[in-house]
Design a protein around this motif. Structure first.
Motif, PDB file in Angstrom:
ATOM      1  N   VAL A 173      46.776  35.299  36.734  1.00  0.00           N
ATOM      2  CA  VAL A 173      47.443  34.043  37.096  1.00  0.00           C
ATOM      3  C   VAL A 173      46.483  33.230  37.971  1.00  0.00           C
ATOM      4  O   VAL A 173      45.890  33.757  38.911  1.00  0.00           O
ATOM      5  N   ASP A 174      46.331  31.951  37.652  1.00  0.00           N
ATOM      6  CA  ASP A 174      45.490  31.062  38.452  1.00  0.00           C
ATOM      7  C   ASP A 174      46.355  30.442  39.552  1.00  0.00           C
ATOM      8  O   ASP A 174      47.347  29.754  39.268  1.00  0.00           O
ATOM      9  N   LEU A 175      45.992  30.701  40.794  1.00  0.00           N
ATOM     10  CA  LEU A 175      46.774  30.178  41.918  1.00  0.00           C
ATOM     11  C   LEU A 175      46.753  28.652  41.961  1.00  0.00           C
ATOM     12  O   LEU A 175      47.688  28.029  42.489  1.00  0.00           O
ATOM     13  N   VAL A 206      44.085  35.587  39.984  1.00  0.00           N
ATOM     14  CA  VAL A 206      44.505  36.862  40.578  1.00  0.00           C
ATOM     15  C   VAL A 206      45.357  37.609  39.561  1.00  0.00           C
ATOM     16  O   VAL A 206      45.885  37.005  38.611  1.00  0.00           O
ATOM     17  N   LEU A 207      45.504  38.908  39.771  1.00  0.00           N
ATOM     18  CA  LEU A 207      46.360  39.721  38.911  1.00  0.00           C
ATOM     19  C   LEU A 207      47.737  39.804  39.557  1.00  0.00           C
ATOM     20  O   LEU A 207      47.885  40.336  40.660  1.00  0.00           O
ATOM     21  N   GLU A 243      43.529  40.032  46.050  1.00  0.00           N
ATOM     22  CA  GLU A 243      42.308  40.533  45.417  1.00  0.00           C
ATOM     23  C   GLU A 243      42.035  39.678  44.173  1.00  0.00           C
ATOM     24  O   GLU A 243      42.960  39.335  43.433  1.00  0.00           O
ATOM     25  N   THR A 244      40.765  39.360  43.938  1.00  0.00           N
ATOM     26  CA  THR A 244      40.411  38.578  42.756  1.00  0.00           C
ATOM     27  C   THR A 244      40.655  39.386  41.497  1.00  0.00           C
ATOM     28  O   THR A 244      40.369  40.588  41.442  1.00  0.00           O
ATOM     29  N   ALA A 245      41.201  38.742  40.462  1.00  0.00           N
ATOM     30  CA  ALA A 245      41.416  39.402  39.174  1.00  0.00           C
ATOM     31  C   ALA A 245      40.069  39.717  38.535  1.00  0.00           C
ATOM     32  O   ALA A 245      39.174  38.874  38.498  1.00  0.00           O
ATOM     33  N   ARG A 246      39.917  40.939  38.021  1.00  0.00           N
ATOM     34  CA  ARG A 246      38.659  41.337  37.368  1.00  0.00           C
ATOM     35  C   ARG A 246      38.877  41.546  35.894  1.00  0.00           C
ATOM     36  O   ARG A 246      39.885  42.027  35.483  1.00  0.00           O
TER      37      ARG A 246
END
Length: 449
Positions: A301-303, A334-335, A446-449
């Motif tokens: 999901v993009d904040l 982000v996830l 945490e950043t989505a990977r």
């Protein structure tokens, strides 16, 4: 199925260990005794053979060897061709002994040994043959009880000893187990201080877990009671207001021109109740997710998209309060659960508008840092939060200014919902606020990977 007693299980295993130890000891003793018994028998027979050989060297006739015969010693003198020259066991003519193993070995190596068992009599005969200087072969033999026949004779004593030893092992296992288990059972006498009464080091994590679980249960029960009391209070106020206005209309006390105003107040209070019930249901759902550990469906999901949609939804609310609402920032993937992240942003934005002043500003900012974190920040220049209240604003039904919350229709559950959603996403919340300056709340993902 009824679980087995720990005391019984430990006793059984200790008894089994004792039994296995007894069997292993008995086997080892039999092996050692057998070795010693055999070595002693060969040594004694060898000594006898050398004594007889010394006498044979001084004898003129093989018959003179009868002087060396005893009740348990058999002497045989054999010629190099296998003919028996002397036999102490019988006076009859003996068959040729050249094929006997001990005789063949003695002729090759000078000394020969052999042992033959008698299965019927329970005896075994040890044969020792040696080559004499004159070429004849002297053989001495001795009968001995087999090792098994010795144990047969001692069998009653062995069985009785084993029974007594196993009985003693069973009693000792029971006493030892009881002494081991008793301190464990005594731990339950005072569960409030169980971590202070741990008898064994291995039980420390178990005791701490029980203590923590009890504290958690007590805290949860306390929270439930407070939650029930708060919900009852929050519902009682609008219900009382609705009931009062409805009664005035029902009894005709209200003037016709007042009915629309009363209806409007009933509608406002009902809307407030609906919002409260919805927040309670949502909070209950989030509690259930946290307790069961079942996470919602996660996706990238993009904040920044979440911030855009939040501004679009809240723009009418902001306009009615004369608040400037904007968003800015960069893409921050982000996830997470899109619906929960939307609700988190909506609650933060709603609070920023609700506790602001006419002409105030609210900004939603998204960003990503180099250390692998993305942030969603809601910043306002509203009334701010006192320092002493900043640690409590995420608690359920907590309000800094209760009169303002009632006037603006707040339920006191918005930030509690934000805290639960952040916890589900393993996110951290950072709060910065100053009275009459404004409040900034940042949620760090945490950043989505």
């Amino acid at each position: 199925m009824k679980p087995r007693s720990m005391e019984e299980k430990i006793s059984y295993r200790l008894f089994l260990m004792g039994f296995v130890g007894l069997v292993c000891t008995a086997v080892l003793c039999i092996f050692v005794f057998h070795k010693a018994f055999t070595a002693q028998a060969w040594t004694a027979l060898e000594n006898e053979a050398h004594l007889v050989a010394a006498g044979c060297a001084q004898s003129d006739s093989p018959k003179e060897l009868s002087a060396f015969v005893s009740s348990n010693l058999r002497i045989t003198l054999i010629a190099p061709d296998g003919t028996v020259l002397f036999e102490s066991a019988t006076s009859q003519q003996m068959e040729n002994h050249l094929s006997r193993p001990e005789i063949q070995t003695a002729m090759r190596e000078g000394v020969g040994r052999d042992r033959r068992d008698s299965q019927t009599l329970g005896y075994e005969t040890y044969y020792y043959a040696m080559l004499l200087p004159d070429g004849n072969i002297l053989r001495v033999a001795q009968d001995s009880e087999t090792l098994w026949s010795i144990y047969d004779a001692a069998l009653p004593a062995i069985v009785l000893s084993c029974i007594l030893m196993m009985g003693a092992a069973a009693i000792m296992a029971g006493l030892l187990t009881r002494s081991l288990v008793k301190p464990v059972l005594q731990m339950t006498d005072d569960l409030d201080h169980i971590q202070d009464n741990v008898p064994y080091q291995e039980l420390i994590p178990f005791a701490e877990s029980i203590h923590s679980d009890r504290l958690l249960r007590e805290n949860n029960e306390k929270m439930r009671q407070e939650f029930t009391a708060n919900v009852s209070h929050e519902l009682k106020t609008p219900l009382t207001s609705i009931s009062g206005y409805a009664e005035l209309i029902e009894t005709g006390i209200a003037k016709p021109e007042d009915v629309p105003a009363f209806g409007h107040k009933i509608h406002v209070e009902a809307t407030r109740m609906i919002q409260l019930v919805n927040d309670i249901l949502q909070l209950s759902h989030l509690d259930n997710v946290s307790e069961t550990g079942s996470s919602p469906d996660m996706e990238t999901v993009d904040l920044l998209d979440v911030a855009k949609e939040c501004v679009e939804r809240q723009k009418m609310n902001a306009r009615r309060s004369y608040i400037s609402l904007t968003y800015l920032g960069e893409s921050a993937p982000v996830l997470g659960s899109r619906s929960l992240l939307d609700e988190l942003c909506q609650n933060l934005c709603d609070n920023a508008i609700r506790y602001n002043r006419p002409g105030g500003k609210v900004q939603i900012i998204t960003a990503c840092s180099r250390d692998g974190h993305c942030t969603l920040t809601v910043k306002d220049n509203g009334i701010g939060i006192p320092k002493e209240a900043q640690s409590s604003v995420f608690e359920r039904f907590y309000r800094v200014d209760k009169s303002r919350s009632k006037a603006t229709g707040g339920t006191g559950l918005g930030l509690a919902i934000v805290k639960h959603i952040a916890r589900i996403h393993n996110a951290r919340i950072k709060l910065e606020s100053e009275l009459d300056v404004g409040t900034t709340i940042t949620v760090i993902f945490e950043t989505a990977r």
